[in-house]
Design an enzyme around this catalytic site. Sequence first.
Site, PDB file in Angstrom:
ATOM      1  N   GLU A 213       4.709  -9.933  15.155  1.00 13.99           N
ATOM      2  CA  GLU A 213       4.156 -10.504  16.378  1.00 13.99           C
ATOM      3  C   GLU A 213       4.396 -12.025  16.408  1.00 13.99           C
ATOM      4  OE1 GLU A 213       0.128  -9.450  16.951  1.00 13.99           O
ATOM      5  OE2 GLU A 213       0.027 -10.300  18.974  1.00 13.99           O
TER       6      GLU A 213
ATOM      7  N   ARG B 275       0.822  -1.216   0.000  1.00 13.89           N
ATOM      8  CA  ARG B 275       0.000   0.000   0.000  1.00 13.89           C
ATOM      9  C   ARG B 275       0.848   1.254   0.000  1.00 13.89           C
ATOM     10  NH1 ARG B 275      -2.914  -3.776   3.059  1.00 13.89           N
ATOM     11  NH2 ARG B 275      -1.963  -3.032   4.972  1.00 13.89           N
TER      12      ARG B 275
HETATM   13  P1  AMP Z   1       3.846  -1.923  11.783  1.00 15.62           P
HETATM   14  O1  AMP Z   1       5.108  -2.561  11.278  1.00 15.62           O
HETATM   15  O2  AMP Z   1       3.279  -2.608  12.976  1.00 15.62           O
HETATM   16  O3  AMP Z   1       3.977  -0.423  11.945  1.00 15.62           O
HETATM   17  O4  AMP Z   1       2.766  -2.192  10.675  1.00 15.62           O
HETATM   18  C1  AMP Z   1       2.773  -1.442   9.566  1.00 15.62           C
HETATM   19  C2  AMP Z   1       2.279  -2.198   8.365  1.00 15.62           C
HETATM   20  O5  AMP Z   1       1.179  -3.063   8.629  1.00 15.62           O
HETATM   21  C3  AMP Z   1       1.835  -1.170   7.404  1.00 15.62           C
HETATM   22  O6  AMP Z   1       2.502  -1.430   6.196  1.00 15.62           O
HETATM   23  C4  AMP Z   1       0.338  -1.331   7.308  1.00 15.62           C
HETATM   24  O7  AMP Z   1       0.006  -1.489   5.956  1.00 15.62           O
HETATM   25  C5  AMP Z   1      -0.021  -2.587   8.065  1.00 15.62           C
HETATM   26  N1  AMP Z   1      -0.973  -2.373   9.169  1.00 15.62           N
HETATM   27  C6  AMP Z   1      -0.717  -2.552  10.500  1.00 15.62           C
HETATM   28  N2  AMP Z   1      -1.790  -2.331  11.242  1.00 15.62           N
HETATM   29  C7  AMP Z   1      -2.784  -1.990  10.399  1.00 15.62           C
HETATM   30  C8  AMP Z   1      -4.166  -1.626  10.572  1.00 15.62           C
HETATM   31  N3  AMP Z   1      -4.758  -1.587  11.774  1.00 15.62           N
HETATM   32  N4  AMP Z   1      -4.878  -1.329   9.468  1.00 15.62           N
HETATM   33  C9  AMP Z   1      -4.299  -1.367   8.248  1.00 15.62           C
HETATM   34  N5  AMP Z   1      -3.017  -1.705   8.024  1.00 15.62           N
HETATM   35  C10 AMP Z   1      -2.265  -2.026   9.084  1.00 15.62           C
END
Ligand code: AMP
Length: 174
Positions: free
Chosen positions: A97, A60
């Site tokens: 996770e 995305r």
């Molecule tokens: P993080 O590494 O935990 O910051 O997760 C980021 C990635 O996971 C991003 O590339 C987002 O596209 C996806 N992501 C994580 N949580 C969500 C959420 N609640 N809604 C949509 N996309 C998410």
Amino acid sequence: MAAWLDEHIRVIPDHPEPGVLFKDLTPMMAQPKVFDRAVGELAELIQPTKPELILGIEARGFIFGAPVAQRLGIGFVPVRKAGKLPADTVSVTYDLEYGTDTLEMHRDSVTAGSRVAVVDDVLATGGTARAVTDLVDGLGATTTALAVVIELAFLGGRSRLGDLPVEALVVEAG
Ligand code: AMP
């Protein structure tokens, strides 16, 4: 409060797993004026940090990063999942996770000493963004900013990014 944007973000409970409130941005992408405004505002927020390239994170981050790069008149570099890029790559593996994930970019896509800004759709725990800034560091370049459409601030992603400027169109406190 970005009311113009909020009403075009769909929240899907328990996707892709129980307990996650997934922020679905496809409704706003389908509205050309809303999408255009989001791209324009992301570009404006990043511009003062003077990047020479935009890095978009698969998948995305491509949808927002490429038009932001066009708006700023600078190049776009895709950061991809393992095994997708055809030429010589650098890679980073980071913890999720459950398990790990790997991101790659072409070794020659960012030159040492250059300034890059990173674009993604959502900042959650910050693990993905941190992995990309580590890749950029490893190439001897500087990350000037991270820009996202939505920051889930209650997950504390910012704290994993040191003093990197984080720009978001919508910040969810909790
Ligand atoms: P993080 O590494 O935990 O910051 O997760 C980021 C990635 O996971 C991003 O590339 C987002 O596209 C996806 N992501 C994580 N949580 C969500 C959420 N609640 N809604 C949509 N996309 C998410």
